[in-house]
Design a protein around this motif. Structure first.
Motif, short mmCIF file in Angstrom:
data_model
loop_
_atom_site.label_atom_id
_atom_site.label_comp_id
_atom_site.label_asym_id
_atom_site.label_seq_id
_atom_site.Cartn_x
_atom_site.Cartn_y
_atom_site.Cartn_z
N PRO A 136 27.52 37.39 49.30
CA PRO A 136 27.69 38.30 50.44
C PRO A 136 26.97 37.89 51.72
N PHE A 137 26.09 36.92 51.63
CA PHE A 137 25.33 36.53 52.83
C PHE A 137 25.58 35.07 53.17
N ALA A 138 26.73 34.56 52.75
CA ALA A 138 27.10 33.18 53.03
C ALA A 138 28.10 33.18 54.19
N GLY A 139 28.22 32.06 54.81
CA GLY A 139 29.23 31.93 55.84
C GLY A 139 28.69 31.26 57.09
N PRO A 140 29.60 30.97 57.99
CA PRO A 140 29.21 30.29 59.23
C PRO A 140 28.18 31.10 60.01
N GLY A 141 27.22 30.42 60.54
CA GLY A 141 26.21 31.07 61.37
C GLY A 141 25.16 31.85 60.60
N MET A 142 25.17 31.75 59.27
CA MET A 142 24.20 32.49 58.46
C MET A 142 23.03 31.60 58.10
N GLY A 143 22.22 31.28 59.10
CA GLY A 143 20.98 30.56 58.85
C GLY A 143 20.02 31.46 58.09
#
Length: 162
Positions: free
Chosen positions: A129-136
């Motif tokens: 749920p906290f993965a993806g583009p821009g998820m530093g």
């Protein structure tokens, strides 16, 4: 707590031995000291029926697993000899992690890849749920804190499921 939900959190680079070299053997839940681990642990304890730590050295370990000493093994560098996919797959069955219909994976892309490989072909739904583009790491930690505050384990406003 969400029934049927296993939360897998990554180990951490910062460990108790960094501040106290004489700490001796320490339970995994207490050995990892970085802020990301603490936030992930809070999520796991809030939402998970059960939770485990994915250690690049030991594989899937219980929070009560006793780490004998510090180590520096990472999925990011193969030269550190991280645990093999074969061992992870064996642990998935040996620890009966397949009994959970839903598995939330926290951590970066290397941990996601390891989880996808470990559970490949199993009748388990993986959630990131906290993965993806821009998820530093900073945005990820903020999103996890929001999920806890809103009692929304799957972060329905973002992330991904496989």
């Amino acid at each position: 707590m969400t029934r049927g939900l296993l939360v897998v959190i990554p180990c951490g680079q910062k460990k108790i031995w960094d501040k106290d070299p004489l700490a001796g053997p320490t339970r995994a839940r207490d050995a990892y000291k970085g802020a990301p681990f603490t936030v992930n642990r809070n999520y796991a304890e809030h939402f998970g029926e059960a939770w485990v730590i994915l250690s690049a050295k030991y594989g899937f370990i219980s929070p009560d697993f006793e780490l004998p000493e510090s180590y520096n093994v990472t999925f990011k560098r193969k030269s550190t000899n991280p645990v093999s996919v074969a061992k992870l797959r064996a642990q998935v069955h040996g620890l009966n992690l397949v009994r959970f219909p839903n598995v939330v994976g926290l951590g970066g892309k290397e941990y996601r890849f390891a989880l996808e490989q470990a559970f490949h072909g199993e009748n388990v739904k993986l959630h990131f749920p906290f993965a993806g583009p821009g998820m530093g790491i900073g945005k990820m930690m903020q999103a996890i804190k929001r999920a806890i505050a809103s009692n929304d384990p799957f972060n329905e406003r973002g992330g991904s499921t496989t």
